[in-house]
Design a protein around this motif. Sequence first.
Motif, PDB file in Angstrom:
ATOM      1  N   ASP A 134       0.832  -1.196   0.000  1.00 40.56           N
ATOM      2  CA  ASP A 134       0.000   0.000   0.000  1.00 40.56           C
ATOM      3  C   ASP A 134       0.868   1.248   0.000  1.00 40.56           C
ATOM      4  N   LEU A 135       0.256   2.371   0.222  1.00 41.40           N
ATOM      5  CA  LEU A 135       0.974   3.637   0.285  1.00 41.40           C
ATOM      6  C   LEU A 135       1.229   4.005   1.741  1.00 41.40           C
ATOM      7  N   ASN A 136       2.352   4.642   1.965  1.00 46.01           N
ATOM      8  CA  ASN A 136       2.705   5.028   3.325  1.00 46.01           C
ATOM      9  C   ASN A 136       1.778   6.138   3.820  1.00 46.01           C
ATOM     10  N   VAL A 137       1.337   5.970   5.049  1.00 49.01           N
ATOM     11  CA  VAL A 137       0.415   6.940   5.674  1.00 49.01           C
ATOM     12  C   VAL A 137       1.086   7.555   6.890  1.00 49.01           C
ATOM     13  N   GLU A 138       1.076   8.877   6.982  1.00 48.54           N
ATOM     14  CA  GLU A 138       1.593   9.594   8.148  1.00 48.54           C
ATOM     15  C   GLU A 138       0.522  10.535   8.669  1.00 48.54           C
ATOM     16  N   ASP A 139       0.257  10.435   9.969  1.00 50.57           N
ATOM     17  CA  ASP A 139      -0.757  11.274  10.605  1.00 50.57           C
ATOM     18  C   ASP A 139      -2.122  11.157   9.921  1.00 50.57           C
ATOM     19  N   GLY A 140      -2.458   9.954   9.486  1.00 54.02           N
ATOM     20  CA  GLY A 140      -3.770   9.688   8.909  1.00 54.02           C
ATOM     21  C   GLY A 140      -3.930  10.101   7.466  1.00 54.02           C
ATOM     22  N   LYS A 141      -2.847  10.570   6.819  1.00 58.45           N
ATOM     23  CA  LYS A 141      -2.927  10.996   5.419  1.00 58.45           C
ATOM     24  C   LYS A 141      -1.874  10.276   4.583  1.00 58.45           C
ATOM     25  N   VAL A 142      -2.233  10.068   3.298  1.00 61.74           N
ATOM     26  CA  VAL A 142      -1.288   9.440   2.385  1.00 61.74           C
ATOM     27  C   VAL A 142      -0.110  10.381   2.189  1.00 61.74           C
ATOM     28  N   GLU A 143       1.085   9.855   2.437  1.00 61.17           N
ATOM     29  CA  GLU A 143       2.290  10.672   2.350  1.00 61.17           C
ATOM     30  C   GLU A 143       2.557  11.103   0.908  1.00 61.17           C
ATOM     31  N   GLN A 144       2.980  12.358   0.749  1.00 61.19           N
ATOM     32  CA  GLN A 144       3.329  12.898  -0.569  1.00 61.19           C
ATOM     33  C   GLN A 144       4.816  13.259  -0.605  1.00 61.19           C
ATOM     34  N   PRO A 145       5.513  12.998  -1.665  1.00 64.23           N
ATOM     35  CA  PRO A 145       5.058  12.197  -2.811  1.00 64.23           C
ATOM     36  C   PRO A 145       4.767  10.762  -2.396  1.00 64.23           C
ATOM     37  N   LEU A 146       4.004  10.069  -3.241  1.00 56.02           N
ATOM     38  CA  LEU A 146       3.546   8.729  -2.881  1.00 56.02           C
ATOM     39  C   LEU A 146       4.718   7.790  -2.607  1.00 56.02           C
ATOM     40  N   LYS A 147       4.564   7.003  -1.567  1.00 56.35           N
ATOM     41  CA  LYS A 147       5.543   5.981  -1.235  1.00 56.35           C
ATOM     42  C   LYS A 147       4.826   4.635  -1.166  1.00 56.35           C
ATOM     43  N   SER A 148       5.103   3.771  -2.097  1.00 54.83           N
ATOM     44  CA  SER A 148       4.513   2.430  -2.073  1.00 54.83           C
ATOM     45  C   SER A 148       5.345   1.554  -1.147  1.00 54.83           C
ATOM     46  N   MET A 149       4.670   0.954  -0.178  1.00 54.07           N
ATOM     47  CA  MET A 149       5.366   0.216   0.864  1.00 54.07           C
ATOM     48  C   MET A 149       4.847  -1.214   1.008  1.00 54.07           C
ATOM     49  N   MET A 150       5.788  -2.065   1.335  1.00 56.01           N
ATOM     50  CA  MET A 150       5.457  -3.429   1.728  1.00 56.01           C
ATOM     51  C   MET A 150       6.225  -3.701   3.019  1.00 56.01           C
ATOM     52  N   ARG A 151       5.558  -4.200   4.027  1.00 58.02           N
ATOM     53  CA  ARG A 151       6.188  -4.431   5.324  1.00 58.02           C
ATOM     54  C   ARG A 151       6.362  -5.931   5.555  1.00 58.02           C
ATOM     55  N   LEU A 152       7.596  -6.281   5.891  1.00 62.52           N
ATOM     56  CA  LEU A 152       7.910  -7.674   6.188  1.00 62.52           C
ATOM     57  C   LEU A 152       8.443  -7.723   7.609  1.00 62.52           C
ATOM     58  N   SER A 153       7.974  -8.694   8.362  1.00 65.06           N
ATOM     59  CA  SER A 153       8.394  -8.771   9.764  1.00 65.06           C
ATOM     60  C   SER A 153       8.545 -10.214  10.206  1.00 65.06           C
ATOM     61  N   THR A 154       9.305 -10.367  11.298  1.00 69.48           N
ATOM     62  CA  THR A 154       9.479 -11.689  11.902  1.00 69.48           C
ATOM     63  C   THR A 154       9.768 -11.495  13.389  1.00 69.48           C
ATOM     64  N   PRO A 155       9.376 -12.403  14.250  1.00 69.82           N
ATOM     65  CA  PRO A 155       9.608 -12.243  15.691  1.00 69.82           C
ATOM     66  C   PRO A 155      11.046 -12.567  16.109  1.00 69.82           C
ATOM     67  N   VAL A 156      11.402 -11.989  17.251  1.00 68.88           N
ATOM     68  CA  VAL A 156      12.707 -12.266  17.846  1.00 68.88           C
ATOM     69  C   VAL A 156      12.470 -12.956  19.198  1.00 68.88           C
ATOM     70  N   PHE A 157      13.235 -14.012  19.472  1.00 67.38           N
ATOM     71  CA  PHE A 157      13.014 -14.818  20.668  1.00 67.38           C
ATOM     72  C   PHE A 157      14.233 -14.772  21.586  1.00 67.38           C
ATOM     73  N   ASP A 158      13.957 -14.951  22.902  1.00 65.85           N
ATOM     74  CA  ASP A 158      15.068 -15.062  23.851  1.00 65.85           C
ATOM     75  C   ASP A 158      15.492 -16.522  23.950  1.00 65.85           C
ATOM     76  N   ASN A 159      16.426 -16.794  24.872  1.00 66.05           N
ATOM     77  CA  ASN A 159      16.965 -18.156  24.989  1.00 66.05           C
ATOM     78  C   ASN A 159      15.925 -19.165  25.440  1.00 66.05           C
ATOM     79  N   GLU A 160      14.894 -18.687  26.157  1.00 67.11           N
ATOM     80  CA  GLU A 160      13.836 -19.593  26.614  1.00 67.11           C
ATOM     81  C   GLU A 160      12.745 -19.789  25.572  1.00 67.11           C
ATOM     82  N   GLY A 161      12.890 -19.143  24.401  1.00 65.64           N
ATOM     83  CA  GLY A 161      11.892 -19.289  23.346  1.00 65.64           C
ATOM     84  C   GLY A 161      10.733 -18.356  23.462  1.00 65.64           C
ATOM     85  N   ASN A 162      10.879 -17.337  24.295  1.00 66.38           N
ATOM     86  CA  ASN A 162       9.809 -16.353  24.436  1.00 66.38           C
ATOM     87  C   ASN A 162      10.029 -15.197  23.469  1.00 66.38           C
TER      88      ASN A 162
END
Length: 537
Positions: A164-192
Motif C-alpha cells: 500500500d501507500l505510506n500513511v503519516e498522521d492519517g494521510k497518504v504521504e506525498q510524494p507517494l511511497k509504495s510500501m510493503m512491510r515484512l516482519s518476523t519475531p525475535v526470541f530469547d533463549n527460553e523461546g519467548n
Amino acid sequence: MNMNSFIAKKKYILKYSIILFITLSLIFISLSSIFQYNIMNLKKQEIEKNENRIVRLEKDILREQIDNVISDLLFLSDSLDLYSLDESTYQDIAKQWKVFSDRKKIYDQIRYIDLSGNEIIRINYSDKGSHIINKSELKNKKERYYFKDSISLKRKQIYISKLDLNVEDGKVEQPLKSMMRLSTPVFDNEGNVKGIVILNYYAKYLLDDFGAISQNSVGEAYLLDSNGYWIYNKDKDKEWAFMYEEKKEISFKNEYPKEWSYILDNEEGTLNTKNGFYTFSNIMQIDTDSSKNKKLENIDIVFGEGNWTVVLFIPKDSECGVLFENDPFELLLNVLSNGKIVLLIILIISILFSVLMTMNKISKEKIKYFSEYDEMTGVLNRRAGLQNLNKQYTDIVNNGGGISICFIDINGLKDVNDALGHEAGDELIMTVVKGIKKHIKKSDFVIRMGGDEFLVIFVNLDIEEAENVWERINNEYKKINDEENRAYIVSVSHGIEECKFHHNEYIDSIINSADQKMYNEKREIKKGLTIVRKKQD
C-alpha cells in the motif's frame, strides 16, 4: 429463332456471371478463411507464448526481490541473537543497521519493536542517506495492522503485509511511497518472543521493474492485490484506489467481475472472454522445498491480505485482440473486408469469362441451328426433320399415340420465280410456312423436304382431325388471296396419310403415300390454275 437477340445474350451472361462469381468467391473465401485462420492461430500461439513468458518473468523477478528482502529480514533477526537486547546494546545494533540501510538503499525504515508496540530502534532512509531516529522521536505502533499481525508469529514465520501507500498522521504521504512491510519475531533463549523486526520495503523499485518488463507485452499489464485493486496500471487514476475513500469502487474486481472470480479460483492460467484475453499468475507461490528454494528453507510465509496477481490483458477491440475472436461470423467479415479487391477482380473475371462462354454458346447454337433448321423458313431441314419424325414414331410405338403426315407442295413457285423474281418466290414460301405455323400445335412440326415441298407432322391427330387443321390453313391462304392484292395467288396441294403402326409399316412408305395423295390433288388443282395474276391496264 433470333440468335442475335440482346435479351438472350444478357440472360446467359448474367447467369454464367452469377454462377462463376459465386463459385470462385466461395473457393476464395474458403481458402482465405482457412489460410487466415491458420495465420491467426499461429499469431495467437506466438502471442500466448509471449504473454506467458512475460508473466513468468514478472513473477520470477518479483519473487526474487521479495525473497531477497526476506533474506535481509532473517539476517537482521538472526543478528539480534548476538545481543542481550537491552539499553546498552541498542545503540550498537542501530549503528550496524544504519550501515546495512546505506548499503541496501531499498528500505524506507528498519525497526525493532517490543512486545508493547514501542519502537526501540528505527532507521530511516532518504536520498541523503540513512539516519538513526532519536529515542524521543520513536512512536508506539501497537494499533497498526502490521504489528497486530506480526506479534503472534512463531519462530521461522515471516509476515508479508499488503502492498500500500505510506500513511503519516492519517494521510497518504506525498510524494507517494509504495510500501510493503515484512516482519518476523525475535526470541530469547527460553523461546519467548521479545519483539519483532520490521522492514519497510520501498516497493517503487519492485513496481519499476514490473513496468519495465511489462513493456514487452502486447496488451495491458496489471498488478492486482488480493482484493482486486490495481497496484500497477498505466492508467494512474486507477492505481491505489483502495487508499482513497472516494475511489474505493474503482477496481479490477468491479470492472471485470467474472474474470476476477475465475482468477481467484486459479493460481495461474489464461482466460478468453467477451472483454478480451487474460494471462495471469499469482506472484507469491512460495515453494518451501529446499531443493527448489534454498533461501526459504523451512520458512513459513504468512500473508497480511493474501497474494498479488500479475495480469496481462489484451482487449477484444485491440489489433491483437481480434486474433482471439472465436466467432466464425467475425472471421468471415474480416476475410470479406480484407478481400474486397480480390472479390472485385473475381467479379470482373467472371463477367469476362461469361461473355466468352456466352459467345461460344451462341456460336455452337448457331452451328446446331443451321445444321438442323432451314435458314430461310426456320423449320426443320430434311435430315433433322426425318430424324425427329423417326424418334416420334419410335416413341409412339413404345408408349402409344398417333401421327398423321401431311405432304404439301407449293403450286406455281417456279412461275412466280420466273415472272416476278426470287424475292416474290421467297415471299410465297414464307407465306405458306407462316400459314401452317399459325394453325398447328406446339407439339406438331414442319419439315422442308426441298424447294417447294414440306411435311407437316400432326402428333396425336388422326387423318380426319389433320384434314380439319389443313382446312383452316387453306382458308388462311384463301383469305390472303381475297384480301391482299398480290401479284400471285397462294395455292398449295396436300396429301395426308395416317400412321396405322402395322407390323410391316415404315415411315418412308407413309410419306410416299401422302406424296401420292398430294400429286393426285395437284393434278386437279392445276387444271386451269393461273398463279401469276395478269396486270390490270
